[in-house]
Write a protein that holds these residues in place. Structure first.
Motif, PDB file in Angstrom:
ATOM      1  N   TYR A  76       1.000  -1.046  -0.157  1.00  0.00           N
ATOM      2  CA  TYR A  76       0.199  -0.156   0.260  1.00  0.00           C
ATOM      3  C   TYR A  76       1.066   1.587  -0.354  1.00  0.00           C
ATOM      4  CZ  TYR A  76      -3.758   3.317   1.339  1.00  0.00           C
ATOM      5  OH  TYR A  76      -4.491   4.395   0.757  1.00  0.00           O
ATOM      6  N   LEU A  77       1.929   1.032   0.668  1.00  0.00           N
ATOM      7  CA  LEU A  77       2.352   2.190   0.728  1.00  0.00           C
ATOM      8  C   LEU A  77       3.751   2.749  -0.434  1.00  0.00           C
ATOM      9  CD1 LEU A  77       4.503   4.520   2.149  1.00  0.00           C
ATOM     10  CD2 LEU A  77       6.070   2.392   3.265  1.00  0.00           C
ATOM     11  N   VAL A  78       3.684   1.457  -0.988  1.00  0.00           N
ATOM     12  CA  VAL A  78       4.502   1.724  -2.347  1.00  0.00           C
ATOM     13  C   VAL A  78       3.429   2.428  -3.593  1.00  0.00           C
ATOM     14  CG1 VAL A  78       5.478  -0.059  -4.349  1.00  0.00           C
ATOM     15  CG2 VAL A  78       6.001   0.270  -2.276  1.00  0.00           C
ATOM     16  N   SER A  79       1.989   1.820  -3.610  1.00  0.00           N
ATOM     17  CA  SER A  79       1.440   2.757  -4.555  1.00  0.00           C
ATOM     18  C   SER A  79       1.303   4.258  -4.151  1.00  0.00           C
ATOM     19  CB  SER A  79       0.361   2.002  -3.684  1.00  0.00           C
ATOM     20  OG  SER A  79      -0.879   1.935  -5.058  1.00  0.00           O
ATOM     21  N   GLU A  80       1.209   4.524  -2.844  1.00  0.00           N
ATOM     22  CA  GLU A  80       0.882   5.365  -2.628  1.00  0.00           C
ATOM     23  C   GLU A  80       1.830   6.574  -2.690  1.00  0.00           C
ATOM     24  OE1 GLU A  80      -2.334   7.387   0.328  1.00  0.00           O
ATOM     25  OE2 GLU A  80      -2.476   5.353  -1.176  1.00  0.00           O
TER      26      GLU A  80
END
Length: 182
Positions: free
Chosen positions: A57-61
């Motif tokens: 999720y962090l990578v996407s954000e």
């Protein structure tokens, strides 16, 4: 006579390029990431399901909210953009952790960082120290996400990453031998 010489030179260069491309595609043991590149890596706290989900999720954000650091035309522009936006990246991490109610420490580091050897889709990437932006979550003992920020290959669908890297190498060859030799 000069026209014939240049025509023959272009034909020989084209044949050489085709042979090189064939060898690059056939040799799946190594894939060259350009020497002038900047990598991006996010290391999960652990391989626990929650830790991996947070990492993904962090990578996407980061890619969605800080896209300007992934879309530069020169390595110097990319370096400047990362340096100018490092605080924003840290805010994205902090806000993401708050949003997900995830209580872990993290470290954001831009510079020369170690990357272990990695095999991806049959391609081997050598271990070593590379210019990179690395986010380590918690103990940093989990699986990691990584891509190449410059040239901007992070923005390409992961299923097509090997094709994109081959195309980039082809563009380098064309630029080096055809365009510059005109």
């Amino acid at each position: 006579m000069k026209g014939w010489y240049f025509l023959m030179k272009k034909i020989l260069i084209t044949i050489s390029m085709l042979i090189t491309i064939f060898l690059l595609i056939k040799n799946e043991e190594t894939l060259m990431i350009p020497e002038e590149s900047i990598r991006f890596r996010v290391i999960a706290n652990s391989n626990d399901k929650k830790d991996i989900e947070v990492k993904e999720y962090l990578v996407s954000e980061i890619i969605n909210n800080e896209s300007e650091i992934f879309n530069n035309f020169t390595i110097n522009d990319s370096r400047e953009s990362i340096t100018n936006n490092i605080d924003n990246v840290e805010k994205v991490v902090s806000n993401t952790f708050k949003k997900l109610n995830y209580d872990q420490k993290y470290n954001v580091k831009y510079g020369i960082n170690y990357f272990p050897e990695k095999e991806y889709k049959g391609l081997k990437y050598n271990s070593g120290y590379y210019e990179s932006l690395v986010i380590t979550i918690g103990e940093g003992k989990g699986n990691n996400y990584w891509c190449v920020m410059f040239p901007p290959l992070c923005m390409i669908d992961e299923d097509n990453i090997s094709d994109a890297e081959y195309k980039f190498k082809i563009a380098e060859i064309i630029e080096k031998y055809i365009i510059k030799n005109k």
